[in-house]
Scaffold this motif. Structure first.
Motif, PDB file in Angstrom:
ATOM      1  N   TYR A  37     -20.919 117.700  47.174  1.00  0.00           N
ATOM      2  CA  TYR A  37     -20.575 116.599  48.209  1.00  0.00           C
ATOM      3  C   TYR A  37     -21.604 116.109  48.677  1.00  0.00           C
ATOM      4  N   LEU A  38     -22.176 114.603  49.349  1.00  0.00           N
ATOM      5  CA  LEU A  38     -23.046 113.839  49.707  1.00  0.00           C
ATOM      6  C   LEU A  38     -22.740 113.736  50.989  1.00  0.00           C
ATOM      7  N   ASP A  39     -23.519 113.915  52.033  1.00  0.00           N
ATOM      8  CA  ASP A  39     -23.202 113.260  53.794  1.00  0.00           C
ATOM      9  C   ASP A  39     -24.651 112.102  54.060  1.00  0.00           C
ATOM     10  N   PRO A  40     -24.337 111.025  53.680  1.00  0.00           N
ATOM     11  CA  PRO A  40     -25.297 110.078  53.721  1.00  0.00           C
ATOM     12  C   PRO A  40     -26.378 109.387  54.428  1.00  0.00           C
ATOM     13  N   LYS A  41     -25.295 109.929  55.927  1.00  0.00           N
ATOM     14  CA  LYS A  41     -26.256 110.784  56.848  1.00  0.00           C
ATOM     15  C   LYS A  41     -26.942 108.509  56.883  1.00  0.00           C
ATOM     16  N   GLY A  42     -26.497 107.928  57.524  1.00  0.00           N
ATOM     17  CA  GLY A  42     -27.020 106.526  57.591  1.00  0.00           C
ATOM     18  C   GLY A  42     -27.661 106.138  56.223  1.00  0.00           C
ATOM     19  N   ALA A  43     -27.884 106.606  55.244  1.00  0.00           N
ATOM     20  CA  ALA A  43     -28.944 105.762  54.088  1.00  0.00           C
ATOM     21  C   ALA A  43     -27.575 105.523  53.110  1.00  0.00           C
ATOM     22  N   GLU A  44     -28.436 104.494  52.636  1.00  0.00           N
ATOM     23  CA  GLU A  44     -27.473 103.552  52.013  1.00  0.00           C
ATOM     24  C   GLU A  44     -27.568 104.623  50.513  1.00  0.00           C
ATOM     25  N   PHE A  45     -26.199 104.468  49.563  1.00  0.00           N
ATOM     26  CA  PHE A  45     -26.064 104.925  48.698  1.00  0.00           C
ATOM     27  C   PHE A  45     -24.470 104.187  48.156  1.00  0.00           C
ATOM     28  N   SER A  46     -24.474 103.915  46.937  1.00  0.00           N
ATOM     29  CA  SER A  46     -23.447 103.080  46.658  1.00  0.00           C
ATOM     30  C   SER A  46     -23.088 104.486  45.143  1.00  0.00           C
ATOM     31  N   HIS A  47     -21.545 104.352  45.024  1.00  0.00           N
ATOM     32  CA  HIS A  47     -21.449 105.054  43.145  1.00  0.00           C
ATOM     33  C   HIS A  47     -20.235 104.277  43.383  1.00  0.00           C
ATOM     34  N   GLU A  48     -20.466 103.883  41.406  1.00  0.00           N
ATOM     35  CA  GLU A  48     -19.824 103.775  40.953  1.00  0.00           C
ATOM     36  C   GLU A  48     -19.518 101.508  40.995  1.00  0.00           C
TER      37      GLU A  48
END
Length: 267
Positions: free
Chosen positions: A62-73
């Motif tokens: 599991y990933l919780d971005p906590k406001g950070a920018e992430f992208s997946h596919e």
């Protein structure tokens, strides 16, 4: 066609293969770009140099971005993202900033950071290899098991194991003696053989090398081109969890063909 012409074609094809191989290794988010490996825990936590919080349970990561920018596919990660993966199978990647975070399942879940500014990638200067010798292209025969066998092997990481499907064995002769190697499923109906030999730990990487074999012919015949024996990622980086060869896949002779110990492991 003369033997010298055939030999010249063989050498050129090998050089083309090697150039392609080294281009792939030098890709900005490939294995040489690894800069860390961390095992996820049951409680959410942060990891050095990475935004967000990460954790696992028995089934998923599991990933919780906590406001950070992430992208997946290609899509933004909004809220908690769950990744349920096959053990010992392919991972998936999450992008944040200039790095890609690989999520993979190796018994438990892990995360590995691929950074195009990685020192190993920056300093990469090719892979040492034996000169191509056509005498190391051997004929073999694939013998299928009655049913594919799940096969557990060790890993370069102590205490870790991998499970792969072995469809059968490959038999071949070298200097009049028959040898047998357990084969795993490869790409496009082909086979993948992990092995060690008398050069392992001397001129080649101690733990393993890999040989890709094209799909067997109708009569089971296969070609073992040891001049294209490759190092696995663990030969270049400590952040890989590569499998060890299955029991019985140590050849008693020196396979003086294929890739040698990488520069990164010498000295």
């Amino acid at each position: 066609m003369s033997t010298s012409v055939r030999s010249g074609e063989f050498v050129q094809q090998w050089r083309d293969w090697r150039e392609q191989r080294e281009r792939e290794l030098a890709e900005p988010y490939g294995w040489l770009a690894l800069v860390s490996l961390d095992w996820l825990e049951d409680e959410p936590r942060e990891y050095p140099g990475l935004p967000g919080r990460w954790w696992q349970d028995e089934d998923a990561a599991y990933l919780d971005p906590k406001g950070a920018e992430f992208s997946h596919e290609g899509e933004p990660v909004v809220g908690v993202r769950r990744f349920e993966l096959v053990n010992s199978g392919a991972g998936t990647r999450v992008r944040t900033g200039d790095v890609e975070v690989e999520v993979a399942r190796r018994s438990g879940y892990l995360i590995r950071v691929h950074d195009p500014k990685a020192p190993v990638l920056r300093d990469f200067r090719g892979v040492p290899a034996y000169e191509p010798d056509p005498s190391w292209v051997l004929q073999g025969r694939f013998e299928a098991f009655d049913a594919p066998r799940p096969t557990t092997v060790g890993a370069v990481v102590e205490g870790l194991s991998h499970v792969y499907t072995a469809p059968g064995v490959v038999r071949f002769a070298h200097e009049g003696t028959e040898h047998t190697l357990t084969a795993f499923n490869g790409h496009d109906g082909g086979l993948s053989i992990l092995f060690t030999d008398a050069t392992s730990g001397v001129t080649t990487y101690a733990a393993n090398r890999s040989l890709a074999v094209e799909a067997p012919a109708a009569d089971g015949s296969v070609v073992l081109d040891f001049t294209r024996a490759r190092n696995l990622p663990c030969a270049f980086t400590d952040f890989a969890t590569c499998p060890l060869p299955p029991e019985g896949n140590r050849l008693p002779f020196a396979v003086e063909a294929g890739e040698k110990l990488p520069h990164e492991r010498q000295g």
